[in-house]
Write an enzyme that holds these catalytic residues in place. Structure first.
Site, short mmCIF file in Angstrom:
data_model
loop_
_atom_site.label_atom_id
_atom_site.label_comp_id
_atom_site.label_asym_id
_atom_site.label_seq_id
_atom_site.Cartn_x
_atom_site.Cartn_y
_atom_site.Cartn_z
N LYS A 45 0.81 -1.23 0.00
CA LYS A 45 0.00 0.00 0.00
C LYS A 45 0.83 1.28 0.00
O LYS A 45 0.37 2.35 0.42
CB LYS A 45 -1.01 0.05 1.16
CG LYS A 45 -1.85 -1.18 1.34
CD LYS A 45 -2.35 -1.78 0.03
CE LYS A 45 -3.37 -0.93 -0.69
NZ LYS A 45 -3.72 -1.58 -2.00
N GLY A 47 2.70 2.17 -2.93
CA GLY A 47 2.99 2.60 -4.29
C GLY A 47 3.49 1.49 -5.20
O GLY A 47 4.13 1.76 -6.23
N TRP A 50 1.99 1.60 -8.75
CA TRP A 50 2.49 2.83 -9.39
C TRP A 50 3.87 2.54 -10.00
O TRP A 50 4.16 2.89 -11.14
CB TRP A 50 2.57 3.95 -8.36
CG TRP A 50 2.59 5.33 -8.92
CD1 TRP A 50 2.59 5.68 -10.24
CD2 TRP A 50 2.60 6.55 -8.17
NE1 TRP A 50 2.61 7.05 -10.36
CE2 TRP A 50 2.61 7.60 -9.11
CE3 TRP A 50 2.60 6.86 -6.82
CZ2 TRP A 50 2.62 8.94 -8.71
CZ3 TRP A 50 2.61 8.19 -6.43
CH2 TRP A 50 2.62 9.22 -7.36
N TRP A 78 5.60 -9.83 -8.87
CA TRP A 78 6.06 -9.92 -7.49
C TRP A 78 7.03 -11.10 -7.40
O TRP A 78 6.72 -12.21 -7.84
CB TRP A 78 4.90 -10.18 -6.55
CG TRP A 78 4.17 -8.96 -6.07
CD1 TRP A 78 4.40 -8.29 -4.91
CD2 TRP A 78 3.06 -8.30 -6.70
NE1 TRP A 78 3.52 -7.25 -4.78
CE2 TRP A 78 2.69 -7.22 -5.86
CE3 TRP A 78 2.36 -8.49 -7.90
CZ2 TRP A 78 1.64 -6.36 -6.17
CZ3 TRP A 78 1.32 -7.63 -8.21
CH2 TRP A 78 0.97 -6.58 -7.36
N HIS A 100 7.58 -7.40 -1.70
CA HIS A 100 7.21 -6.91 -0.38
C HIS A 100 8.10 -7.54 0.69
O HIS A 100 7.88 -7.35 1.88
CB HIS A 100 5.74 -7.24 -0.06
CG HIS A 100 4.74 -6.52 -0.92
ND1 HIS A 100 4.87 -5.19 -1.26
CD2 HIS A 100 3.56 -6.93 -1.46
CE1 HIS A 100 3.84 -4.85 -2.01
NE2 HIS A 100 3.04 -5.86 -2.15
N SER A 130 -4.95 3.16 3.63
CA SER A 130 -5.06 2.51 2.32
C SER A 130 -5.23 0.99 2.50
O SER A 130 -6.05 0.36 1.84
CB SER A 130 -3.80 2.82 1.49
OG SER A 130 -3.86 2.21 0.23
N PHE A 221 -2.37 9.39 -11.62
CA PHE A 221 -3.44 8.63 -10.97
C PHE A 221 -4.63 8.47 -11.91
O PHE A 221 -5.15 7.36 -12.09
CB PHE A 221 -3.85 9.36 -9.68
CG PHE A 221 -4.90 8.64 -8.89
CD1 PHE A 221 -4.57 7.55 -8.11
CD2 PHE A 221 -6.23 9.04 -8.93
CE1 PHE A 221 -5.53 6.87 -7.37
CE2 PHE A 221 -7.20 8.37 -8.20
CZ PHE A 221 -6.85 7.29 -7.43
N ARG A 249 -7.75 4.17 -5.22
CA ARG A 249 -8.81 4.72 -4.38
C ARG A 249 -8.80 6.25 -4.40
O ARG A 249 -9.70 6.88 -4.93
CB ARG A 249 -8.60 4.16 -2.95
CG ARG A 249 -9.75 4.32 -2.00
CD ARG A 249 -9.35 3.74 -0.65
NE ARG A 249 -8.14 4.39 -0.13
CZ ARG A 249 -8.13 5.46 0.64
NH1 ARG A 249 -9.27 6.00 1.03
NH2 ARG A 249 -6.99 6.00 1.06
N GLY A 251 -5.30 8.14 -4.03
CA GLY A 251 -3.98 8.55 -4.55
C GLY A 251 -3.52 9.90 -4.02
O GLY A 251 -2.90 10.66 -4.76
#
Ligand code: A3P
Length: 301
Positions: A45, A47, A50, A78, A100, A130, A221, A249, A251
């Site tokens: 959550k 970025g 992005w 990922w 992550h 977020s 966004f 949502r 941004g």
């Protein structure tokens, strides 16, 4: 579904079974990094998607083909998720990956390689908000009872990928020297072209101003919200219900102010500040516990 059915534990971290498995984690640990790979390390959550939009364009000099034709999860996969094994052979070099993982879970080949990493960090108050909305819309995550309840879980690290402070400290304390670049979500919101110029320099891309502006426009966004390859509209609603909350949502910086009560702010701030005691670096945001405290002014990374 109970949380036991939804999550698996990996080195003490909660990972959703929908996207992770023992095999995918083994695959990640045995993954062979190449010297020209670029990894984006980011707490959930902060970025991630992005960067899945930005990175291919910075690496390929602004060719929009990947963001117009490949879903974000296959474009810059990922490291730890099941999809990687299915798409790894289709990735163009230089490859972009997101993870992550905290620093200490990066695979041996990452340390042996010269692969670069961009660590993206976001104000934990906005990360928490977020994440709260994401848990409401993602059907493979435990739905939060209340914001209060979710905040406690977040502070204890009983959420995806554990405690925010542990993640951030692991990457801030890494010994990667000039292989790592740190950037904040807030810097990117404040001045995306400037953030892109920093990434371009770090990755030795020398992008022209025209290309920087083109990438900034296509990674805004609003543009991403309308890009079906990036807004998760390809995912069935039984997995991600955008009617409850869209993935892209708001941004913005500082949405926590619309969610936190003074008591919650006090609690959140005191826990984070306590966990920062003794650290040699300070956080780039004001951790003022007043609701009127200026946010985003202290950006000095
Ligand atoms: P909000 O929920 O605050 O809107 P991640 O990809 O790591 O899961 O992070 C998701 C967060 O990044 C969401 O935050 C999402 O809106 C925001 N985000 C994604 N693309 C963005 C963009 N182009 N500009 C600003 N924020 C963006």
């Amino acid at each position: 579904m109970s949380s036991v059915d939804m999550y698996m534990l990996y080195h003490g971290l909660m990972l959703p079974k929908e996207t992770h498995s023992a095999e995918s984690l083994k695959f990640a640990q045995e993954f062979t990094f190449k010297d020209d790979d670029v990894a984006v390390a980011v707490y959930p959550k902060s970025g991630t998607i992005w960067m899945q939009e930005i990175l291919p364009l910075v690496l390929n000099g602004g060719d929009l083909t990947p963001i117009q034709s490949i879903p974000n999860w296959d474009r810059v996969p990922w490291l730890e998720e099941r999809r990687l094994a299915l798409v790894v052979d289709k990735l163009d070099s230089p490859r972009g990956l997101v993870t992550h993982f905290p620093y200490h879970l990066m695979p041996p080949s990452f340390h042996a390689s010269k692969a670069k990493v961009i660590y993206v960090m976001r104000n934990p108050k906005d990360v928490m908000v977020s994440s709260y909305h994401f848990h409401r819309m993602a059907q493979f995550l435990e739905t939060p009872a209340t914001l209060d309840d979710f905040m406690e879980k977040f502070l204890e690290g009983k959420v995806l990928f554990g405690k925010w402070t542990d993640h951030m400290k692991s990457w801030r304390g890494s010994d990667l020297g000039d292989r790592i670049m740190h950037i904040t979500y807030e810097e990117m919101v404040q001045d995306l072209p400037a953030a892109l110029r920093r990434m371009s320099d770090f990755l030795g891309r020398n992008l022209s101003e025209e290309v920087i502006q083109k990438i900034a426009e296509h990674c805004s966004f609003e543009t991403m919200k309308n890009n079906n390859m990036s807004n998760f509209s390809l995912v069935p609603k039984m997995y991600m219900n955008s009617d409850t909350s869209p993935f892209l949502r708001k941004g913005i910086v500082g949405d926590w102010k619309n969610h936190f009560s003074p008591k919650q702010l006090n609690r959140f701030t005191s826990v984070i500040c306590k966990e920062m005691e003794g650290e040699i670096f300070s956080l780039p945001w004001s951790m003022d516990s007043s609701l009127t405290g200026a946010e985003g002014e202290k950006l000095e990374i």
